[in-house]
Every structure is written in structure tokens, then in C-alpha cells.
Design an enzyme around this catalytic site. Structure first.
Site, PDB file in Angstrom:
ATOM      1  CE1 TYR A 198     -50.345  52.277 -59.509  1.00  0.00           C
ATOM      2  CE2 TYR A 198     -51.096  50.421 -59.021  1.00  0.00           C
ATOM      3  CZ  TYR A 198     -50.591  52.128 -58.832  1.00  0.00           C
ATOM      4  OH  TYR A 198     -49.785  52.670 -57.791  1.00  0.00           O
ATOM      5  CB  SER A 230     -48.970  50.072 -55.767  1.00  0.00           C
ATOM      6  OG  SER A 230     -50.427  50.150 -55.202  1.00  0.00           O
TER       7      SER A 230
END
Length: 264
Positions: A155, A142
Site C-alpha cells: 500500500y 498517504s
């Protein structure tokens, strides 16, 4: 890597980017083992495959459970005859709150799905991939895996772990038949917040105008598959990911401040 006539395993295949990855691969002549925790969502992907359904197998798997993942290769091989590539797309986010407000159960879940789920898939499938004439591992990290996002620190840590593990795999496998790609999507218009069971917390919901600027799942899938086809080392999916990657390389502190200011 040539896509046609290859067998791909795609995690998180029940919707969003994962479903579009399945449909894209099918359109290029591949067969796909679609993996997801949500069986209803998988059935939706199966129906979306239309005339190419016979090339799709469905596998309901909890990626955080190693034994379930370790049973998967034989299931795929029994249906498709072989496995040539895996795309580790499945992932969840955390509630948009600081680390000190996040409970350990949620922290563990994010790490179990995003990092350990990817690790289990890699370790389980790699022996089979090494036996193929040509094989590929594509792991989805990501933009948050190289750039800190306030309220998504755990995350981000899980995706940073995916990033470095994938880069390490690339070095370890450079003299083998297995190519490795790591992908850094920026903003993509998916239901990841809802599907993760993560309310928005202190983060404002995106406006319709902001949503228009996000990649669609279909666009993101096209970029990911192109990166796999071209055996790219790293893939930046989206203008925001490309821009912030450049800024972060020049001035990490400034890049972090820009993101923090944008999220206020």
C-alpha cells in the site's frame, strides 16, 4: 482554484472522504461527477446531496480498467458540459501482513487501484483540463506514502508512486493552466479496511479512544478542498501526518522505528 461554478470529478465518492468531498464541493457551488465501483454507495452519496442532486452525476467505474476510465470524460462532459478538476481519492489498503505473506493477486490489485487508477484518470482527463481557463488535479497519497508502515508495505509503495508522479506532474505543468496538489492524510476514521476486503491481520483494531484522535472524513475533506482552493503544492492532513513529516525529514530511520513500535 475557485470552486464555484466548476465541474469536479471525484473518485471513491461512494463514502468516507470521497462522499464528504462531494458534499463540500456542492456546498461551495461546484457540480460533481461522483465516481465509484459500488453503485449502492454512489446512490447513498446522491441522496446525501439533498437539494443539490441536480448538480451530481453518478458513474460506476472500475478504475483498474483503463477502457472504463477512458470512457468517463465524455460521460462527464455530456452531463455537465465541461470538466475543470479531478480529485483522485479512491484507494484500497492491503491486509495487515508482511510482504512475504501477501499473495501476488492482492499486490496487483492494490497497485492497479491506487497507482494505475490514478494514472489512468490523470492521462485520460489531462487533455480536457488543458483546454480550460483554469484547472486542477488533486491526488490523494498517504502518510504511508512517505513513511513506511509495517504490514502495509505494498500500500505504501503504491501511495509513494502517487506522490512522486504527482510531484512530477506539478513540474511538468507549471507553465500551464493546470495546477497540481498532492495530499498526505494521516489517520482518518473511515471504513477503508472493510471496503478494501482487507482483514486486520496482525494489527489490533483501534480503540474508541484512538478513534477519537483520528480526523473525521468531513474534516479531511475540508482540508483537501482548502488545499485545492489555495493551489497548494502538498497538503498534510492531520496532526499525525504533520508530526511524522517533520520527524521523517530529520531522521527517516527514527520515524520508521516510531511507527513500527506504535503498531506492536
Amino acid at each position: 482554484m475557485q470552486i464555484s461554478n466548476k465541474v469536479f470529478v471525484v473518485t471513491g465518492a461512494g463514502g468516507g472522504i470521497g462522499r464528504e468531498l462531494v458534499l463540500n464541493l456542492l456546498s461551495k457551488g461546484a457540480s460533481v461527477a461522483a465516481v465509484d465501483l459500488n453503485l449502492d454507495a454512489l446512490n447513498g452519496t446522491y441522496e446525501a446531496a439533498g437539494e443539490k442532486k441536480e448538480k451530481v452525476s453518478l458513474h460506476q467505474v472500475n478504475l483498474s480498467e483503463r477502457m472504463e476510465v477512458e470512457a468517463l470524460p465524455q460521460q462527464v462532459i455530456d452531463f455537465h458540459g465541461a470538466v475543470d478538476a479531478i480529485i483522485n481519492n479512491a484507494g484500497i489498503i492491503q491486509p495487515f501482513i508482511p510482504v512475504h505473506e501477501l499473495d501476488y493477486e492482492k499486490i496487483k490489485l492494490v497497485m492497479d487501484v491506487n497507482f494505475y487508477g490514478t494514472l489512468y484518470m490523470v492521462k485520460t482527463f489531462l487533455p480536457h483540463l488543458l483546454e480550460r481557463p483554469e484547472a486542477h488535479i488533486t491526488n490523494i497519497s498517504s502518510m504511508g506514502g512517505f513513511l513506511p508502515v509495517p504490514g502495509q508495505s505494498i500500500y505504501g509503495a503504491s501511495k509513494a508512486a502517487v506522490k512522486l508522479m504527482t510531484e512530477g506532474l506539478h513540474s511538468e505543468l507549471k507553465d500551464t493552466n493546470v495546477n497540481v496538489t498532492v495530499v498526505f492524510p494521516g489517520g482518518v476514521g473511515t471504513d477503508i479496511t472493510k471496503n478494501s476486503g482487507a482483514d486486520s491481520g496482525k494489527k489490533k483494531e483501534a480503540t474508541p479512544e484512538q478513534m477519537k484522535k483520528l480526523l473525521t472524513p468531513k474534516e479531511a475533506a475540508e482540508i483537501i478542498i482548502k488545499g485545492t482552493e489555495d493551489n497548494q503544492y502538498r497538503v498534510l492532513a492531520g496532526k499525525d501526518a504533520k508530526l511524522m513529516d517533520r520527524i521523517y525529514r530529520l531522521n527517516p530511520k527514527k520515524a520508521a522505528a516510531l511507527i513500527a513500535e506504535k503498531l506492536k
